[in-house]
Scaffold this motif. Structure first.
Motif, PDB file in Angstrom:
ATOM      1  N   ARG A  42      -6.150  -0.685   1.948  1.00 55.97           N
ATOM      2  CA  ARG A  42      -5.904   0.855   1.892  1.00 55.97           C
ATOM      3  C   ARG A  42      -6.795   1.624   0.894  1.00 55.97           C
ATOM      4  O   ARG A  42      -7.017   2.868   0.840  1.00 55.97           O
ATOM      5  CB  ARG A  42      -4.467   1.054   1.570  1.00 55.97           C
ATOM      6  N   GLU A 387       4.258  -3.645   3.074  1.00 51.54           N
ATOM      7  CA  GLU A 387       4.361  -2.240   3.498  1.00 51.54           C
ATOM      8  C   GLU A 387       5.570  -1.624   3.112  1.00 51.54           C
ATOM      9  O   GLU A 387       5.186  -0.188   2.514  1.00 51.54           O
ATOM     10  CB  GLU A 387       4.228  -2.253   4.959  1.00 51.54           C
ATOM     11  N   ASP A 391       5.207   1.773   0.440  1.00 55.24           N
ATOM     12  CA  ASP A 391       5.701   2.892   0.815  1.00 55.24           C
ATOM     13  C   ASP A 391       6.740   3.557  -0.419  1.00 55.24           C
ATOM     14  O   ASP A 391       6.851   4.653  -0.738  1.00 55.24           O
ATOM     15  CB  ASP A 391       6.661   2.692   2.192  1.00 55.24           C
ATOM     16  N   ARG A 392       7.249   2.443  -0.822  1.00 52.35           N
ATOM     17  CA  ARG A 392       8.154   2.700  -2.231  1.00 52.35           C
ATOM     18  C   ARG A 392       7.525   3.523  -3.135  1.00 52.35           C
ATOM     19  O   ARG A 392       7.801   4.461  -3.874  1.00 52.35           O
ATOM     20  CB  ARG A 392       9.100   1.441  -2.545  1.00 52.35           C
ATOM     21  N   CYS A 393       6.525   2.656  -3.455  1.00 52.77           N
ATOM     22  CA  CYS A 393       5.511   3.120  -4.713  1.00 52.77           C
ATOM     23  C   CYS A 393       5.023   4.636  -4.414  1.00 52.77           C
ATOM     24  O   CYS A 393       4.991   5.528  -5.373  1.00 52.77           O
ATOM     25  CB  CYS A 393       4.247   2.198  -4.822  1.00 52.77           C
ATOM     26  N   MET A 394       4.714   4.779  -2.994  1.00 59.72           N
ATOM     27  CA  MET A 394       4.056   6.266  -2.623  1.00 59.72           C
ATOM     28  C   MET A 394       5.210   7.286  -2.585  1.00 59.72           C
ATOM     29  O   MET A 394       5.046   8.410  -3.221  1.00 59.72           O
ATOM     30  CB  MET A 394       3.440   6.218  -1.384  1.00 59.72           C
ATOM     31  N   ALA A 395       6.488   6.935  -2.280  1.00 57.22           N
ATOM     32  CA  ALA A 395       7.481   7.741  -2.387  1.00 57.22           C
ATOM     33  C   ALA A 395       8.020   8.324  -3.933  1.00 57.22           C
ATOM     34  O   ALA A 395       8.517   9.404  -4.024  1.00 57.22           O
ATOM     35  CB  ALA A 395       8.698   7.038  -1.619  1.00 57.22           C
ATOM     36  N   GLY A 397       5.882   8.598  -6.199  1.00 53.25           N
ATOM     37  CA  GLY A 397       4.627   9.239  -6.652  1.00 53.25           C
ATOM     38  C   GLY A 397       3.717   8.331  -7.598  1.00 53.25           C
ATOM     39  O   GLY A 397       3.075   8.880  -8.315  1.00 53.25           O
ATOM     40  N   PRO A 400      -0.768   7.838  -4.464  1.00 51.43           N
ATOM     41  CA  PRO A 400      -0.765   8.775  -3.531  1.00 51.43           C
ATOM     42  C   PRO A 400      -0.590   8.183  -2.102  1.00 51.43           C
ATOM     43  O   PRO A 400      -1.143   6.848  -1.937  1.00 51.43           O
ATOM     44  CB  PRO A 400      -2.408   9.128  -3.786  1.00 51.43           C
ATOM     45  N   ARG A 401      -0.315   9.008  -1.232  1.00 49.11           N
ATOM     46  CA  ARG A 401      -0.001   8.637   0.177  1.00 49.11           C
ATOM     47  C   ARG A 401      -1.400   8.202   0.866  1.00 49.11           C
ATOM     48  O   ARG A 401      -2.323   8.876   0.917  1.00 49.11           O
ATOM     49  CB  ARG A 401       0.561   9.859   1.068  1.00 49.11           C
ATOM     50  N   ARG A 402      -1.099   6.832   1.723  1.00 53.12           N
ATOM     51  CA  ARG A 402      -2.209   6.639   2.585  1.00 53.12           C
ATOM     52  C   ARG A 402      -1.496   5.723   3.560  1.00 53.12           C
ATOM     53  O   ARG A 402      -0.348   4.982   3.410  1.00 53.12           O
ATOM     54  CB  ARG A 402      -3.279   5.601   1.626  1.00 53.12           C
ATOM     55  N   PRO A 403      -2.076   5.791   4.821  1.00 59.33           N
ATOM     56  CA  PRO A 403      -1.348   5.554   5.946  1.00 59.33           C
ATOM     57  C   PRO A 403      -1.121   3.847   6.012  1.00 59.33           C
ATOM     58  O   PRO A 403      -1.864   2.974   5.409  1.00 59.33           O
ATOM     59  CB  PRO A 403      -2.094   5.777   7.047  1.00 59.33           C
TER      60      PRO A 403
END
Length: 525
Positions: A42, A387, A391-395, A397, A400-403
């Motif tokens: 990513r 994944e 996703d938890r790391c991004m949630a 903060g 940063p969000r990446r698909p």
């Protein structure tokens, strides 16, 4: 400086000199490597450290199956099975030289088993959908004997054939590490995380120590993921504030024992599965790399030994139940290698004792300090677990969000159609890198032969130059799987492998520690 040492020095320099990482992963098993690869794919800057070798713990000691979990379907856990079947397809597609479809046969010795299990396996097919590997078939007793030469014919009513997958777990892990590195991650084995770095009460990195030199470095990071498998609670304790009460353990280890015997006990290319033995446990007989794996057990234990030993009752169970289903019963003296893995089952409040009651699914926790811990799950779902972690790391903060989806169709290093994994090991396990292997010194010098395969001098050199092997054990246990196939033969080769590897690493290696380890793999309690 030789290539292997030059590569390691370069990796250490990048680790110690990089000011800030997006992500630092602690743990080089299936889960940690999956997280590192996904994050690197990513575009995050990623470092991964492993205190011993990649997959040295649980991730090299699986039953070698890439599966949806037939027994989980029997328990009604449809969601886990559906996810695993989806991930099974990805594993087999992304590294076909080390992960392939495998046909199974369930023999039936009671009139109702053929219809009962066949119906359940038809549901298994339906859940797999377009990702299925082959249709379930009902078999007569003659067909079962044809597909499973050596099966016990007395009382046989028939059976069911279905499809799952198998793989070389340790080699798959090394390919994950190499593919992550190719995507920009720095992955270093034999390098331990010894402390957590804090800033304003938040985890902001780790202190790591190179096991070879003793050098230390501090890796600052936006996010730290604890993916140490059954050992995650050790790092969680380092995260505990001074004076705070000890944390309750997250992991309840369960021990799985496997015995390896010659293929003469079950010739052919089909695996045997008994979904419910006399005491309710599962029995596998799996053809793998020229041998036959018998297992497995599911026994609670409290310690976290790096080299757990089998209990006498576990060995007795596998041999006793194998004798019920194989025409020629393996004896203790027939066992070529015995190995044990610890499963990181997730402990929830009020759960104790029976490991079958503990969660087979993974858990992701974020502590008040921001340390992200992941444990549980199984090899087949490593990519989905990664994944979930990101996703938890991004949630939270932390990143940063990446698909998601970057690894769904990401081919691992060397990916190419391969020879059956039921055949003895050889150059085919290197996929598209086989030509590079043959170009190294010693390609025609075979240290051990099994049919038209085996272990060559070039394979040892390849392990050092390209696969980060640093010890005799790294080579004979995980780059080659000889310790798991024939421990006595592996012990015999320790000296010559130490000489070749020592030449590559420019240092003298003592074969004695591996010889002692190999002797343990030959002994039954």
């Amino acid at each position: 400086m030789k290539p292997a040492n030059e590569d390691r020095a370069r990796r250490w320099a990048r680790l110690s000199e990089t000011r800030d990482w997006d992500l630092v992963v602690v743990g080089g098993g299936a889960t940690g490597l999956g997280v590192a690869l996904d994050a690197a794919a990513r575009g995050f800057s990623v470092a991964l450290v492993e205190s011993h070798d990649f997959a040295q713990g649980t991730s090299s000691r699986a039953t070698k199956l890439v599966h949806g979990g037939v027994r989980y379907l029997a328990q009604g856990n449809v969601n886990l099975v559906r996810e695993a079947l989806h991930e099974r397809a990805a594993m087999l597609s992304n590294a076909p030289h080390v992960a392939q479809p495998l046909p199974f046969v369930m023999p039936g010795y009671h009139w109702w088993e053929r219809g009962f299990y066949g119906t359940g396996l038809k549901l298994y097919d339906a859940l797999a959908g377009a990702r299925g590997l082959g249709a379930t078939e009902w078999l007569g007793s003659g067909q079962v004997r044809t597909l499973l030469p050596g099966v016990q014919p007395r009382g046989l009513w028939g059976g069911v054939k279905y499809w799952d997958g198998q793989f070389d777990d340790a080699r798959y892990a090394v390919l994950l590490a190499r593919t992550a590195a190719a995507r920009g991650a720095v992955v270093l084995n034999h390098c331990a995380a010894v402390a957590l770095q804090r800033r304003d009460g938040r985890v902001h990195g780790v202190v790591v120590r190179d096991a070879e030199t003793g050098a230390e470095a501090t890796l600052s990071a936006r996010c730290v993921v604890n993916a140490a498998g059954v050992w995650v609670d050790t790092l969680r304790e380092l995260d505990r504030e001074a004076g705070a009460a000890p944390r309750k353990p997250l992991v309840a280890p369960s021990q799985g024992v496997h015995l390896v015997v010659d293929r003469r006990f079950l010739p052919g290319t089909h695996a045997l599965l008994v979904p419910k033995t006399a005491d309710g446990r599962v029995l596998f007989a799996v053809p793998w790399l020229g041998k036959l794996i018998l297992g497995t057990t599911d026994t609670p234990r409290e310690d976290l030994a790096r080299e757990p030993q089998p209990f006498p009752a576990e060995v007795d169970f596998i041999l006793r139940e194998s004798a019920r289903y194989l025409q020629q019963a393996p004896r203790r003296e027939d066992v070529r290698s015995v190995w044990v893995g610890l499963r990181p089952l997730v402990r929830h409040e009020g759960e104790a004792g029976d490991t079958k009651a503990l969660s087979r699914e993974h858990t992701v926790l974020v502590s008040p300090s921001g340390l992200v811990t992941v444990t549980g799950g199984k090899w087949t779902t490593y990519r989905a677990m990664a994944e979930d972690v990101l996703d938890r790391c991004m949630a939270q903060g932390l990143l940063p969000r990446r698909p998601a989806g970057a690894t769904a169709r990401l081919q691992l290093v060397g990916a190419a159609p391969g020879r059956s994994l039921t055949a003895p090991p050889g150059e085919h396990l290197y996929g598209s890198e086989a030509a590079a292997l043959r170009g190294l010194p010693g390609a025609e010098h075979w240290l051990w032969r099994d049919g038209d395969g085996g272990l060559s001098e070039a394979m040892v050199r390849f392990a050092a130059r390209h696969e980060a092997a640093r010890t005799v054990e790294d080579v004979l246990a995980r780059r080659s799987r000889l310790l798991f196939l024939d421990a006595a033969e592996a012990g015999r080769l320790a000296g010559v492998v130490a000489t070749i590897l020592g030449d590559e690493l420019e240092r003298e290696l003592d074969p004695a520690p591996f010889e002692a380890l190999a002797a343990r793999y030959t002994r039954l309690p």
